[in-house]
Design a protein around this motif. Structure first.
Motif, short mmCIF file in Angstrom:
data_model
loop_
_atom_site.label_atom_id
_atom_site.label_comp_id
_atom_site.label_asym_id
_atom_site.label_seq_id
_atom_site.Cartn_x
_atom_site.Cartn_y
_atom_site.Cartn_z
N LEU A 114 0.88 -1.17 -0.24
CA LEU A 114 -0.33 -0.05 -0.08
C LEU A 114 0.82 1.49 0.31
CD1 LEU A 114 -2.03 -1.17 2.76
CD2 LEU A 114 -2.88 -0.48 0.48
N THR A 115 0.45 2.56 -0.51
CA THR A 115 1.01 3.22 -0.39
C THR A 115 0.79 4.25 1.45
OG1 THR A 115 -0.98 5.16 -0.78
CG2 THR A 115 0.36 4.51 -2.77
N ASN A 116 1.81 4.81 1.48
CA ASN A 116 0.93 5.61 2.73
C ASN A 116 -0.44 6.43 3.26
OD1 ASN A 116 3.85 5.06 3.77
ND2 ASN A 116 4.28 6.91 2.98
N GLU A 117 -0.74 6.36 2.18
CA GLU A 117 -2.59 6.28 2.25
C GLU A 117 -3.27 5.73 2.19
OE1 GLU A 117 0.06 9.53 1.86
OE2 GLU A 117 -0.50 8.16 0.29
N GLY A 118 -2.80 4.41 1.93
CA GLY A 118 -3.85 2.98 1.56
C GLY A 118 -4.51 2.59 0.63
N LYS A 119 -3.37 3.28 -0.28
CA LYS A 119 -3.68 2.55 -1.96
C LYS A 119 -3.23 1.77 -2.52
CE LYS A 119 -6.21 6.05 -2.05
NZ LYS A 119 -8.42 5.93 -2.47
N VAL A 120 -3.35 0.85 -2.76
CA VAL A 120 -2.64 -0.69 -3.28
C VAL A 120 -2.01 -0.21 -4.46
CG1 VAL A 120 -3.51 -2.81 -3.93
CG2 VAL A 120 -5.04 -1.94 -2.37
N LEU A 121 -0.52 -0.66 -4.59
CA LEU A 121 0.08 -0.29 -5.92
C LEU A 121 -0.01 -1.76 -6.52
CD1 LEU A 121 3.48 0.55 -3.16
CD2 LEU A 121 1.83 2.27 -4.95
#
Length: 446
Positions: A157-164
């Protein structure tokens, strides 16, 4: 699941960016991505992310956390011959009745060692060139004589919680820590029979107790009868084997009391004052119970984990994660941490135990981890080799043999599990280095 249904589901979860390149993918790539997204419990990923962020914030807030050493009644130590023998006999009896299973945590890769193979396949340079896997399998085989893996993953995840994404048609994933074993042992072992899991297999085999350990410890006593007997006698549903910290500043987690519950507290969570604190009676470190990922469970407790698993908080590991840029479609290899991997550890269940206990063992007899690249000087292949061969020298000397300076003798675990079965070496002098695969071969090097 249709692409429209899948898109709606991911949009509702705030993760529909994963379909950014859908129209540009080939039919095969679309099928690959759709299958991955369909299998991923994205709603759970969002819940896990939020819980991990909240837990991280709470850990940083010292006012809400109380950390105390283990109560004295909660731990014991090996070293009392009478008690050790009693525990060993109880453990061997359980093994002989077929009540003990072994759970190997072997998900670690050997990348830090310069190897692309699993860490358990690594050759630490012993005379026999046996891998860690072979050594531990032979210890089990020897113990049977004496006694007469579905890896779960989570997306990055990104630090904002978005899946990469790690490619336009693939989600970036990483192992979810050794705590993933609890979900793994409930997962179907075959696609044909969804009800056949490790837990159901243990039940079918009437296994009552499980010993779980990490593959990277060359000194591990697999299904240690002393540890098993101790845990059974304590009627514990979970037990941790620990070693004394080598110093107050050693970078190792310790088994302690957090908010009045058993827990593993990372070294970074303990103040310098706490780390230096010593018991007024013994002079030993108060926070001394170094965690070595070596645990006993009853199968009844393993079956109960599912009932509270949603309450377990994942740990955040901030990493440099290669990913696809959603604008340029190019793979980005960051130079600094840009996201997180979420991990759960086997010890996260400790606070949920009803009967928990700790057994302290001797470090040079039971713990020599392989974590670092060759030549590091600490926890590397050379120290693993050194510690294992030093132990085998002690086995021979305790049995009454003389081992000349500079001579290195490797004993197969099939010959001796923990120093037993070496009566024939009494009075012999070993003058040649080599490895021993049978008791009969002991005469060759003497």
């Amino acid at each position: 699941m249709s692409i429209d249904t899948l898109r709606d589901r991911y949009k509702a979860a705030g993760q529909d960016h994963l379909l950014t390149f859908w129209s540009q993918l080939s039919p095969t790539e679309q099928q690959t991505l759709a299958a991955q997204l369909d299998a991923l419990d994205i709603e759970r990923v969002n819940r896990v992310f939020k819980k991990a962020i909240d837990a991280e914030a709470e850990a940083l807030n010292a006012t809400t956390t109380s950390i105390e050493p283990l109560p004295k009644a909660a731990s014991d130590s090996v070293g009392n011959p009478q008690k050790d023998t009693e525990w060993r006999n109880v453990g061997l009896a359980a093994i002989a009745r077929g009540e003990v299973g072994v759970l190997l945590m072997a998900g670690g890769q050997g990348t830090r060692l310069g190897s692309s193979a699993p860490k358990g396949c690594y050759d630490i340079g012993l005379p026999s060139h046996k891998s860690l896997f072979q050594y531990q399998a032979e210890r089990i085989a020897r113990l049977q004589t004496v006694a007469e893996q579905v890896a779960c993953t989570l997306p990055c995840l990104t630090n904002e919680g978005k899946v990469l994404l790690d490619s336009p048609h693939s989600v970036a994933v990483a192992p979810d820590g050794n705590g993933g074993l609890y979900a793994a042992i409930r997962s179907p072992l075959t696609t044909e029979d969804k009800s056949h899991t490790v837990l159901t297999d243990l039940s079918k085999r009437k296994i009552l107790y499980v010993h779980a350990y990490c593959v990277d410890n060359c000194l591990v006593r697999v299904a240690d009868p002393v540890f098993l007997g101790y845990s059974i006698e304590k009627q514990a549903d979970c037990t941790a084997k620990v070693v004394p910290k080598s110093s107050p500043t050693e970078s190792v987690g310790v088994v302690a009391y957090r908010n009045s519950k058993f827990s593993v507290v990372e070294y970074s969570e303990i103040t310098a004052e706490q780390a230096e604190r010593r018991d007024t009676e013994t002079g030993e470190l108060s926070f001394r119970a170094g965690n070595i990922a070596n645990h006993f469970y009853t199968t009844a407790f393993l079956n109960r984990v599912e009932s509270f698993e949603e309450e377990l908080a994942f740990h955040i590991a901030r990493k440099k994660i290669p990913h696809v840029d959603l604008t340029t479609k190019k793979v980005v290899k960051p130079s600094k941490p840009n996201g997180m991997k979420l991990e759960m550890f086997v010890f996260d269940v400790f606070p949920f135990t009803e009967r928990f206990s700790v057994l302290e063992v001797t470090r040079n007899e039971e713990f020599s981890p392989l974590k670092n690249a060759p030549g590091t000087g600490s926890d590397d292949p050379e120290t693993s080799r050194r510690d294992l061969l030093a132990q085998h020298r002690r086995f021979l000397q305790r049995a009454g043999a003389i081992v000349k300076d500079g001579v290195e003798i490797e004993l197969s675990p099939l010959v001796s599990y923990a120093g037993e079965g070496l009566e024939s070496v009494m009075g012999k002098t070993f003058i040649k280095s080599g490895h021993i695969e049978s008791v009969e071969e002991l005469d060759v090097l003497a």
